[in-house]
Design a protein around this motif. Structure first.
Motif, PDB file in Angstrom:
ATOM      1  N   ALA A 182      -9.167   5.340  -0.340  1.00 29.57           N
ATOM      2  CA  ALA A 182      -7.775   4.984  -0.065  1.00 29.57           C
ATOM      3  C   ALA A 182      -7.449   3.598  -0.618  1.00 29.57           C
ATOM      4  O   ALA A 182      -6.371   3.382  -1.185  1.00 29.57           O
ATOM      5  CB  ALA A 182      -7.509   5.035   1.436  1.00 29.57           C
ATOM      6  N   ILE A 183      -8.368   2.656  -0.476  1.00 31.22           N
ATOM      7  CA  ILE A 183      -8.157   1.306  -1.010  1.00 31.22           C
ATOM      8  C   ILE A 183      -8.030   1.360  -2.531  1.00 31.22           C
ATOM      9  O   ILE A 183      -7.134   0.729  -3.112  1.00 31.22           O
ATOM     10  CB  ILE A 183      -9.302   0.365  -0.580  1.00 31.22           C
ATOM     11  CG1 ILE A 183      -9.228   0.106   0.920  1.00 31.22           C
ATOM     12  CG2 ILE A 183      -9.256  -0.941  -1.363  1.00 31.22           C
ATOM     13  CD1 ILE A 183     -10.437  -0.625   1.497  1.00 31.22           C
ATOM     14  N   GLN A 184      -8.901   2.128  -3.195  1.00 32.33           N
ATOM     15  CA  GLN A 184      -8.829   2.263  -4.655  1.00 32.33           C
ATOM     16  C   GLN A 184      -7.504   2.890  -5.082  1.00 32.33           C
ATOM     17  O   GLN A 184      -6.876   2.436  -6.041  1.00 32.33           O
ATOM     18  CB  GLN A 184      -9.985   3.117  -5.162  1.00 32.33           C
ATOM     19  CG  GLN A 184     -11.323   2.431  -5.135  1.00 32.33           C
ATOM     20  CD  GLN A 184     -12.464   3.364  -5.547  1.00 32.33           C
ATOM     21  OE1 GLN A 184     -12.283   4.573  -5.664  1.00 32.33           O
ATOM     22  NE2 GLN A 184     -13.641   2.796  -5.762  1.00 32.33           N
ATOM     23  N   GLN A 185      -7.079   3.929  -4.374  1.00 33.15           N
ATOM     24  CA  GLN A 185      -5.809   4.583  -4.710  1.00 33.15           C
ATOM     25  C   GLN A 185      -4.652   3.598  -4.566  1.00 33.15           C
ATOM     26  O   GLN A 185      -3.750   3.552  -5.409  1.00 33.15           O
ATOM     27  CB  GLN A 185      -5.597   5.805  -3.827  1.00 33.15           C
ATOM     28  CG  GLN A 185      -6.518   6.961  -4.168  1.00 33.15           C
ATOM     29  CD  GLN A 185      -6.411   8.109  -3.177  1.00 33.15           C
ATOM     30  OE1 GLN A 185      -6.099   7.907  -2.004  1.00 33.15           O
ATOM     31  NE2 GLN A 185      -6.677   9.312  -3.660  1.00 33.15           N
ATOM     32  N   TYR A 186      -4.681   2.799  -3.515  1.00 28.70           N
ATOM     33  CA  TYR A 186      -3.628   1.808  -3.304  1.00 28.70           C
ATOM     34  C   TYR A 186      -3.629   0.784  -4.440  1.00 28.70           C
ATOM     35  O   TYR A 186      -2.587   0.469  -5.007  1.00 28.70           O
ATOM     36  CB  TYR A 186      -3.807   1.108  -1.954  1.00 28.70           C
ATOM     37  CG  TYR A 186      -2.856  -0.046  -1.764  1.00 28.70           C
ATOM     38  CD1 TYR A 186      -1.521   0.183  -1.453  1.00 28.70           C
ATOM     39  CD2 TYR A 186      -3.281  -1.361  -1.931  1.00 28.70           C
ATOM     40  CE1 TYR A 186      -0.634  -0.874  -1.300  1.00 28.70           C
ATOM     41  CE2 TYR A 186      -2.414  -2.420  -1.784  1.00 28.70           C
ATOM     42  CZ  TYR A 186      -1.088  -2.167  -1.467  1.00 28.70           C
ATOM     43  OH  TYR A 186      -0.211  -3.217  -1.338  1.00 28.70           O
ATOM     44  N   SER A 215     -18.698   6.027  10.045  1.00 28.55           N
ATOM     45  CA  SER A 215     -19.717   6.870   9.425  1.00 28.55           C
ATOM     46  C   SER A 215     -19.631   6.696   7.904  1.00 28.55           C
ATOM     47  O   SER A 215     -18.663   6.133   7.384  1.00 28.55           O
ATOM     48  CB  SER A 215     -19.476   8.338   9.785  1.00 28.55           C
ATOM     49  OG  SER A 215     -18.298   8.807   9.146  1.00 28.55           O
ATOM     50  N   ALA A 216     -20.620   7.205   7.211  1.00 26.51           N
ATOM     51  CA  ALA A 216     -20.630   7.113   5.752  1.00 26.51           C
ATOM     52  C   ALA A 216     -19.405   7.815   5.161  1.00 26.51           C
ATOM     53  O   ALA A 216     -18.784   7.312   4.215  1.00 26.51           O
ATOM     54  CB  ALA A 216     -21.915   7.716   5.192  1.00 26.51           C
ATOM     55  N   GLU A 217     -19.049   8.960   5.719  1.00 26.00           N
ATOM     56  CA  GLU A 217     -17.888   9.703   5.230  1.00 26.00           C
ATOM     57  C   GLU A 217     -16.595   8.924   5.469  1.00 26.00           C
ATOM     58  O   GLU A 217     -15.707   8.872   4.617  1.00 26.00           O
ATOM     59  CB  GLU A 217     -17.818  11.083   5.895  1.00 26.00           C
ATOM     60  CG  GLU A 217     -16.635  11.931   5.482  1.00 26.00           C
ATOM     61  CD  GLU A 217     -16.617  12.301   3.996  1.00 26.00           C
ATOM     62  OE1 GLU A 217     -15.559  12.771   3.530  1.00 26.00           O
ATOM     63  OE2 GLU A 217     -17.643  12.132   3.304  1.00 26.00           O
ATOM     64  N   GLU A 218     -16.473   8.298   6.631  1.00 25.88           N
ATOM     65  CA  GLU A 218     -15.282   7.493   6.923  1.00 25.88           C
ATOM     66  C   GLU A 218     -15.186   6.310   5.966  1.00 25.88           C
ATOM     67  O   GLU A 218     -14.103   6.005   5.456  1.00 25.88           O
ATOM     68  CB  GLU A 218     -15.309   7.014   8.378  1.00 25.88           C
ATOM     69  CG  GLU A 218     -15.090   8.125   9.380  1.00 25.88           C
ATOM     70  CD  GLU A 218     -15.357   7.704  10.814  1.00 25.88           C
ATOM     71  OE1 GLU A 218     -14.630   8.170  11.700  1.00 25.88           O
ATOM     72  OE2 GLU A 218     -16.294   6.905  11.041  1.00 25.88           O
ATOM     73  N   LYS A 219     -16.317   5.655   5.717  1.00 28.45           N
ATOM     74  CA  LYS A 219     -16.330   4.527   4.772  1.00 28.45           C
ATOM     75  C   LYS A 219     -15.911   4.988   3.384  1.00 28.45           C
ATOM     76  O   LYS A 219     -15.153   4.295   2.689  1.00 28.45           O
ATOM     77  CB  LYS A 219     -17.722   3.902   4.711  1.00 28.45           C
ATOM     78  CG  LYS A 219     -18.107   3.133   5.947  1.00 28.45           C
ATOM     79  CD  LYS A 219     -19.519   2.584   5.797  1.00 28.45           C
ATOM     80  CE  LYS A 219     -20.028   1.951   7.072  1.00 28.45           C
ATOM     81  NZ  LYS A 219     -21.412   1.486   6.956  1.00 28.45           N
ATOM     82  N   ARG A 220     -16.401   6.163   2.972  1.00 23.68           N
ATOM     83  CA  ARG A 220     -16.051   6.702   1.653  1.00 23.68           C
ATOM     84  C   ARG A 220     -14.546   6.934   1.559  1.00 23.68           C
ATOM     85  O   ARG A 220     -13.899   6.546   0.580  1.00 23.68           O
ATOM     86  CB  ARG A 220     -16.799   8.025   1.405  1.00 23.68           C
ATOM     87  CG  ARG A 220     -16.614   8.572  -0.006  1.00 23.68           C
ATOM     88  CD  ARG A 220     -17.184   9.971  -0.158  1.00 23.68           C
ATOM     89  NE  ARG A 220     -16.428  10.974   0.583  1.00 23.68           N
ATOM     90  CZ  ARG A 220     -15.212  11.445   0.221  1.00 23.68           C
ATOM     91  NH1 ARG A 220     -14.633  10.980  -0.862  1.00 23.68           N
ATOM     92  NH2 ARG A 220     -14.603  12.348   0.939  1.00 23.68           N
ATOM     93  N   CYS A 256       0.168   5.566  -4.750  1.00 19.99           N
ATOM     94  CA  CYS A 256       0.693   5.717  -3.392  1.00 19.99           C
ATOM     95  C   CYS A 256       2.213   5.653  -3.440  1.00 19.99           C
ATOM     96  O   CYS A 256       2.805   5.313  -4.458  1.00 19.99           O
ATOM     97  CB  CYS A 256       0.133   4.624  -2.489  1.00 19.99           C
ATOM     98  SG  CYS A 256       0.511   2.957  -3.053  1.00 19.99           S
ATOM     99  N   ILE A 257       2.826   6.026  -2.337  1.00 19.74           N
ATOM    100  CA  ILE A 257       4.283   5.934  -2.230  1.00 19.74           C
ATOM    101  C   ILE A 257       4.612   5.110  -0.996  1.00 19.74           C
ATOM    102  O   ILE A 257       3.786   4.958  -0.090  1.00 19.74           O
ATOM    103  CB  ILE A 257       4.945   7.333  -2.150  1.00 19.74           C
ATOM    104  CG1 ILE A 257       4.455   8.110  -0.926  1.00 19.74           C
ATOM    105  CG2 ILE A 257       4.707   8.120  -3.421  1.00 19.74           C
ATOM    106  CD1 ILE A 257       5.175   9.425  -0.691  1.00 19.74           C
ATOM    107  N   SER A 258       5.833   4.611  -0.951  1.00 18.44           N
ATOM    108  CA  SER A 258       6.253   3.795   0.192  1.00 18.44           C
ATOM    109  C   SER A 258       6.491   4.689   1.402  1.00 18.44           C
ATOM    110  O   SER A 258       6.623   5.919   1.282  1.00 18.44           O
ATOM    111  CB  SER A 258       7.548   3.044  -0.142  1.00 18.44           C
ATOM    112  OG  SER A 258       8.618   3.971  -0.259  1.00 18.44           O
ATOM    113  N   ASP A 259       6.545   4.074   2.547  1.00 15.61           N
ATOM    114  CA  ASP A 259       6.833   4.820   3.775  1.00 15.61           C
ATOM    115  C   ASP A 259       8.202   5.482   3.673  1.00 15.61           C
ATOM    116  O   ASP A 259       8.384   6.616   4.097  1.00 15.61           O
ATOM    117  CB  ASP A 259       6.773   3.885   4.992  1.00 15.61           C
ATOM    118  CG  ASP A 259       7.061   4.627   6.289  1.00 15.61           C
ATOM    119  OD1 ASP A 259       6.299   5.549   6.627  1.00 15.61           O
ATOM    120  OD2 ASP A 259       8.059   4.285   6.959  1.00 15.61           O
TER     121      ASP A 259
END
Length: 88
Positions: free
Chosen positions: A63-67, A53-58, A72-75
């Motif tokens: 998340a990609i931009q934050q990464y 959905s549009a919301e999922e894509k957003r 982000c932090i490691s596992d």
């Protein structure tokens, strides 16, 4: 020994036995084999495609931009934070 001879030998041994435990184990092995064979069958002429959905894509893009920005932090760090949170 060829395949047909092997099958006949196994069938003869099955017929000759009165060991219920052995027969149940053979049945279990056959059932497990049939179940796993069904799972590994080729897919039909179509495959289901997941459409976001549009919301999922957003959220995915965020998340990609934050990464990419290092936000982000490691596992390992996340697990450590969760463990500390659970201990409190």
């Amino acid at each position: 020994m060829n395949l047909d001879e092997l099958k006949l030998e196994i069938i003869a041994k099955i017929i000759a036995t009165d060991d219920v435990v052995l027969l149940n184990k053979i049945q279990e092995i056959i059932n497990d084999y049939e179940s796993s064979s069904l799972i590994n069958e080729p897919t039909t002429t179509f495959e289901k495609i997941r459409v976001f959905s549009a919301e999922e894509k957003r959220k995915i893009n965020l998340a990609i931009q934050q990464y990419e920005n290092g936000e982000c932090i490691s596992d390992e760090e996340a697990q450590k934070e969760i463990q500390e949170w659970l201990e409190d």
